[in-house]
Design a protein around this motif. Structure first.
Motif, PDB file in Angstrom:
ATOM      1  N   GLY A  66       0.701  -1.140  -0.151  1.00  0.00           N
ATOM      2  CA  GLY A  66      -0.146   0.223   0.221  1.00  0.00           C
ATOM      3  C   GLY A  66       0.852   1.499   0.063  1.00  0.00           C
ATOM      4  O   GLY A  66       1.989   0.611   0.027  1.00  0.00           O
ATOM      5  N   SER A  67       0.423   2.626   0.451  1.00  0.00           N
ATOM      6  CA  SER A  67       0.690   3.398   0.931  1.00  0.00           C
ATOM      7  C   SER A  67       1.886   3.696   1.607  1.00  0.00           C
ATOM      8  O   SER A  67       2.227   3.074   2.528  1.00  0.00           O
ATOM      9  CB  SER A  67       0.110   4.618   0.262  1.00  0.00           C
ATOM     10  N   THR A  96       7.012   0.534   3.090  1.00  0.00           N
ATOM     11  CA  THR A  96       6.182  -0.679   2.396  1.00  0.00           C
ATOM     12  C   THR A  96       7.385  -2.049   2.216  1.00  0.00           C
ATOM     13  O   THR A  96       8.483  -1.069   2.180  1.00  0.00           O
ATOM     14  CB  THR A  96       5.561  -0.037   0.920  1.00  0.00           C
ATOM     15  N   GLN A 129      -2.689  -0.935   6.726  1.00  0.00           N
ATOM     16  CA  GLN A 129      -1.945  -1.635   5.997  1.00  0.00           C
ATOM     17  C   GLN A 129      -1.157  -2.450   6.469  1.00  0.00           C
ATOM     18  O   GLN A 129      -0.540  -2.869   7.820  1.00  0.00           O
ATOM     19  CB  GLN A 129      -0.743  -0.402   5.131  1.00  0.00           C
TER      20      GLN A 129
END
Length: 155
Positions: A66-67, A96, A129
């Motif tokens: 994800g971000s 990430t 996340q």
């Protein structure tokens, strides 16, 4: 002297990500298997059909996708008959693309019909996340699972 016999092995190659913060997700270990001593259902519940001494090895490939921004706080726990057993394990991922393999081996004396499950959660002390992820490798070794279970019984 213990003499363990391999009884069950399962692996999931699906992404396993909780639906949001503070929401538990049961870890799955591939298709259902109904065997003589152990039953593994498609939702990841392991039922010991025969009492005895077992050795359980569980693996999860913890990863944040994800971000970027913030820190993901992922937790892993074991439940025996629906109640947490032992301490929670936690992983903090501040970017990430970081993979943390988690593997635990548990000696376990089962009564007939004891049930074990594993859960992961994204804690609200971090960002929403991360989870368990499979990976395809380019070097010819195949694909790594998002989770895997192996169980032996002392015969």
């Amino acid at each position: 002297h213990p003499s363990y016999t391999y009884k069950l092995g399962g692996a999931s190659f699906d992404s396993q990500t909780p639906s949001g913060l503070d929401s538990a997700l049961r870890v799955e270990f591939g298709p259902a298997q109904a065997l003589t001593d152990i039953d593994l259902d498609a939702t990841g519940q392991i039922t010991f059909l025969t009492a005895g001494d077992y050795m359980i090895n569980a693996f999860g490939s913890v990863e944040r996708q994800g971000s970027s921004g913030g820190v993901s706080v992922l937790a892993w726990r074991v439940l025996l008959n629906g109640t947490q057993s032992g301490n929670v394990k936690v992983f903090e991922l501040n970017s990430t693309g970081v993979i943390l393999p988690y593997e635990i081996t548990i000696p376990f004396t089962a009564a007939a019909n004891d049930r074990i499950t594993f859960e992961i959660m994204r804690d609200s002390s971090g960002v929403d996340q991360g989870g368990l992820q499979p990976h395809s490798l380019n070097g010819g070794w195949g694909e790594t699972p998002s989770s895997e279970i192996k169980i032996w019984k002392n015969e």
